[in-house]
Design a protein around this motif. Structure first.
Motif, PDB file in Angstrom:
ATOM      1  N   GLN A 162      12.284  33.554 -16.042  1.00  0.00           N
ATOM      2  CA  GLN A 162      13.043  34.736 -15.022  1.00  0.00           C
ATOM      3  C   GLN A 162      13.368  35.311 -14.117  1.00  0.00           C
ATOM      4  OE1 GLN A 162      16.780  34.184 -18.045  1.00  0.00           O
ATOM      5  NE2 GLN A 162      17.570  34.860 -16.261  1.00  0.00           N
TER       6      GLN A 162
ATOM      7  N   VAL B 285       7.649  41.535 -23.314  1.00  0.00           N
ATOM      8  CA  VAL B 285       8.463  41.223 -22.392  1.00  0.00           C
ATOM      9  C   VAL B 285       9.093  40.250 -22.449  1.00  0.00           C
ATOM     10  CG1 VAL B 285       8.279  39.904 -20.201  1.00  0.00           C
ATOM     11  CG2 VAL B 285       7.161  42.257 -20.788  1.00  0.00           C
ATOM     12  N   GLY B 286       8.681  39.377 -24.244  1.00  0.00           N
ATOM     13  CA  GLY B 286       9.672  38.278 -24.228  1.00  0.00           C
ATOM     14  C   GLY B 286       9.110  36.493 -23.887  1.00  0.00           C
TER      15      GLY B 286
ATOM     16  N   ASP C 206      11.013  31.521 -21.368  1.00  0.00           N
ATOM     17  CA  ASP C 206      12.369  31.702 -20.342  1.00  0.00           C
ATOM     18  C   ASP C 206      12.445  32.946 -19.801  1.00  0.00           C
ATOM     19  OD1 ASP C 206      14.431  30.225 -23.111  1.00  0.00           O
ATOM     20  OD2 ASP C 206      13.329  30.031 -21.585  1.00  0.00           O
ATOM     21  N   ILE C 207      12.044  34.078 -20.747  1.00  0.00           N
ATOM     22  CA  ILE C 207      12.290  35.674 -19.887  1.00  0.00           C
ATOM     23  C   ILE C 207      11.662  35.552 -18.366  1.00  0.00           C
ATOM     24  CG2 ILE C 207      11.976  38.200 -20.473  1.00  0.00           C
ATOM     25  CD1 ILE C 207      13.672  37.574 -22.502  1.00  0.00           C
TER      26      ILE C 207
END
Lengths: 104, 77
Positions: free
Chosen positions: A91, A83-84, A87-88
Motif C-alpha cells: 500500500q 512499518v508492518g 500488505d502495508i
C-alpha cells in the motif's frame, strides 16, 4: 540463545540498518509469496536492505513476533521503526509513501 | 476454518465493522479480508491490522494456529 539475547539482537539489527526485513527464505530465494512480494518492492526501489531468514532460526522467528506483537512474517522495519507486513508495504509503495520513507 | 468463522471472529472484535472474507486457496488456511471499521479512525495501518489480529487471537498466533496467511485491507468506516 535465551529469549532476551535474541530480542536484544533484533533491537540492534533493527536500529543498525536503515531497512531491515524479517522474511521466510532469503532475498534471492524467498520461501513464501508474501516475503517474495516484499523483497521485490525493495529491489524495485533499488535501495540496500538487510534481511534475516526466520526459517533458519526458530528463536528469531518467535522473538520478532514478540518484539512487534505482530503474528506474521514478513516484518519490515525502516529507520528503526516497524512499518508492518507485506500488505502495508504494498500500500505504501502504491501511494508513493514508501519511496519517501526510504529516502528519509 | 471457514470464511464465516473468520468473519465472525473479526466481527466480535470489531463491532459495527463491514467485513468481507475470502478463502484464497480453498484449503481453509489462507484468507484475505477487507474490513472497514469505526475503530480504525485515526489509527495507523499497523494499529488497524493489530486490532484485526487481536480479534483472531490464537486462530492466527502460535504454532498451531489454523490461519497460515491473512492478507488485510483495512480502512476507517
Amino acid at each position: 540463545m535465551s529469549a532476551e539475547i535474541v530480542l536484544k539482537q533484533i533491537d540492534t539489527d533493527v536500529k543498525g540498518n536503515k531497512i531491515m526485513i524479517y522474511m521466510k527464505g532469503t532475498p534471492d530465494q524467498p520461501m513464501c509469496g508474501f516475503s517474495a512480494a516484499t523483497v521485490a518492492v525493495f529491489k524495485q526501489l533499488n535501495v540496500p536492505f538487510e534481511s534475516r531468514n526466520v526459517l533458519a532460526d526458530e528463536n528469531v522467528r518467535q522473538a520478532v513476533k514478540e518484539y512487534t506483537s505482530w503474528p506474521t512474517i514478513p516484518q519490515i522495519f525502516i529507520n528503526g521503526e516497524f512499518v508492518g507486513g507485506n500488505d502495508i508495504v504494498q500500500q505504501l509503495y502504491s501511494s508513493g509513501e514508501l519511496q519517501k520513507l526510504v529516502t528519509k | 476454518m471457514t470464511e464465516s468463522e473468520v468473519k465472525e471472529l473479526i466481527a466480535a472484535g470489531l463491532p459495527g465493522a463491514v467485513i468481507h472474507v475470502r478463502d484464497t486457496t480453498g484449503t481453509g488456511d489462507h484468507f484475505e479480508a477487507l474490513i472497514k471499521a469505526p475503530q480504525f479512525t485515526g489509527k495507523s495501518m499497523v494499529q488497524q491490522h493489530q486490532l484485526v489480529y487481536k480479534s483472531l487471537g490464537t486462530h492466527i498466533q502460535g504454532s498451531h494456529a489454523p490461519i497460515h496467511a491473512l492478507s488485510l485491507q483495512t480502512s476507517p468506516l
